[in-house]
Design an enzyme around this catalytic site. Sequence first.
Site, PDB file in Angstrom:
ATOM      1  CB  SER A 130      -0.970  -0.014   1.174  1.00 39.77           C
ATOM      2  OG  SER A 130      -0.268  -0.231   2.368  1.00 39.77           O
TER       3      SER A 130
ATOM      4  CG  HIS B 156      -4.288  -1.229  -1.596  1.00 42.78           C
ATOM      5  ND1 HIS B 156      -4.838   0.022  -1.779  1.00 42.78           N
ATOM      6  CD2 HIS B 156      -3.938  -1.296  -0.289  1.00 42.78           C
ATOM      7  CE1 HIS B 156      -4.813   0.689  -0.637  1.00 42.78           C
ATOM      8  NE2 HIS B 156      -4.271  -0.090   0.286  1.00 42.78           N
TER       9      HIS B 156
ATOM     10  CE  LYS C  78      -7.604  -0.824   1.361  1.00 43.10           C
ATOM     11  NZ  LYS C  78      -7.595   0.284   2.319  1.00 43.10           N
TER      12      LYS C  78
HETATM   13  N1  PMP Z   1      -5.098  -5.051   4.393  1.00 46.92           N
HETATM   14  C1  PMP Z   1      -4.459  -4.134   3.642  1.00 46.92           C
HETATM   15  C2  PMP Z   1      -3.270  -4.564   2.835  1.00 46.92           C
HETATM   16  C3  PMP Z   1      -4.904  -2.807   3.611  1.00 46.92           C
HETATM   17  O1  PMP Z   1      -4.280  -1.888   2.870  1.00 46.92           O
HETATM   18  C4  PMP Z   1      -6.039  -2.457   4.383  1.00 46.92           C
HETATM   19  C5  PMP Z   1      -6.601  -1.054   4.374  1.00 46.92           C
HETATM   20  N2  PMP Z   1      -5.749  -0.039   4.649  1.00 46.92           N
HETATM   21  C6  PMP Z   1      -6.657  -3.442   5.140  1.00 46.92           C
HETATM   22  C7  PMP Z   1      -6.177  -4.730   5.125  1.00 46.92           C
HETATM   23  C8  PMP Z   1      -7.840  -3.127   5.989  1.00 46.92           C
HETATM   24  O2  PMP Z   1      -8.998  -3.096   5.214  1.00 46.92           O
HETATM   25  P1  PMP Z   1     -10.307  -2.385   5.788  1.00 46.92           P
HETATM   26  O3  PMP Z   1     -10.131  -0.928   5.546  1.00 46.92           O
HETATM   27  O4  PMP Z   1     -11.414  -2.995   5.009  1.00 46.92           O
HETATM   28  O5  PMP Z   1     -10.382  -2.716   7.228  1.00 46.92           O
END
Ligand code: PMP
Length: 397
Positions: free
Chosen positions: A186, A214, A244
């Site tokens: 990310s 992502h 997302k």
């Molecule tokens: N895993 C990854 C790799 C993420 O980038 C994110 C979100 N930042 C999450 C899990 C968490 O997802 P959520 O926002 O649905 O809790």
Amino acid sequence: MASKMLSAFLQQNLTELKGQGLYNTIQPLESPNGPLITIQGREFVNLSSNNYLGLANDERLKEAAIRATNDFGTGSGAVRSINGTLTLHVELEERLAHFKGTEAVLTFQSGFNCNMAAISAVMGAGDAILSDELNHASIIDGCRLTKAKAIRYNHSDMEDLRTKAKEARESGQYDKIMVITDGVFSMDGDIAKLPEIVEIAEAYDLITYVDDAHGSGVLGGGAGTVKHFGLSDRVDIQIGTLSKAVGVVGGYVAGSRDLVDWLKVRSRPFLFSTALPPGTVAACISAVDILQNSNELQTKLWENTRYLQEGLKNLGYSIGSTETPITPCIIGDEVTTQKFSIRLYEEGVYAKAIVFPTVPKGTGRVRNMPTAMHTREMLDRALSAYETIGRELGLVR
Ligand code: PMP
């Protein structure tokens, strides 16, 4: 009376963070989280959201949410395992499984929860988890919930992974061994080297786990990183988020029927936290329909991504190792990066600075997230701000 110890702890730490410039002040939006946003009455080009395809503001999703809310109410009323499971949850899970090409799917309240749920339900004492050093915080926390030995490998370093997998397997100390990685990282936007990871996993009998928060909706025709590499039948556990590209909220674990059956009886967020509400689930079903039936939004997302990334490179910026819409613009030291982001804000562009300790020292960057909804004019506005500020700070000519 308030605890003096707590007050002292909070004040000391907050003052310290603020002194180091690490305290993040949150600015509430006065508009939907679209390509343009309003903050304190001012309009900004928004390059900070994960609403990749614009589905968070899509009329079809909104209508589905309203209809389901009218039909089923605002809350699901209980945890999934008591009587919080609506036919809508089951429908979403079936649709997602079909879309991902896995036997089954189980939804959770967030992507974060999926990692809490799945890692701890599968791994335990006597096991080991090989985890990429840049994995998301929720993976790290998920691993902490287990009594398994956590072994970090260098970011996307396949030799390091191979060595550590071999050592772990040959030590004879561990029962199950898992390799766990983000599908798309990310902060840098690079894609995990899944073909090699799967090959190593098969050589050393590792469970494969990919968190594709992502990648879902973005790669592999929307089905994610695993599909992008054609590895759907060689990865054991996939995590996706519904927050997302899908544009709503929630998360899911995709894998075998047995995995899902096990999570239903052993994963704590499923057993002890209330199910996603009807409106949310219906909006997700509508999003999956859209993703399955058209690539129009993905095409637009990738067109905009190329336009922004080429534009930044032509100005003379480095965008690091990205292979996806996540577009870091590498600025360098922490102070200049913060200054850059503030100047962008003044110029009407909302893109966040990301600095140490989130990324290594000296690699501060402004992270840009183009979406399918940005127009050329909006991206040009952002690029023009990058040009002005880059010249001002002596970063580009
Ligand atoms: N895993 C990854 C790799 C993420 O980038 C994110 C979100 N930042 C999450 C899990 C968490 O997802 P959520 O926002 O649905 O809790």
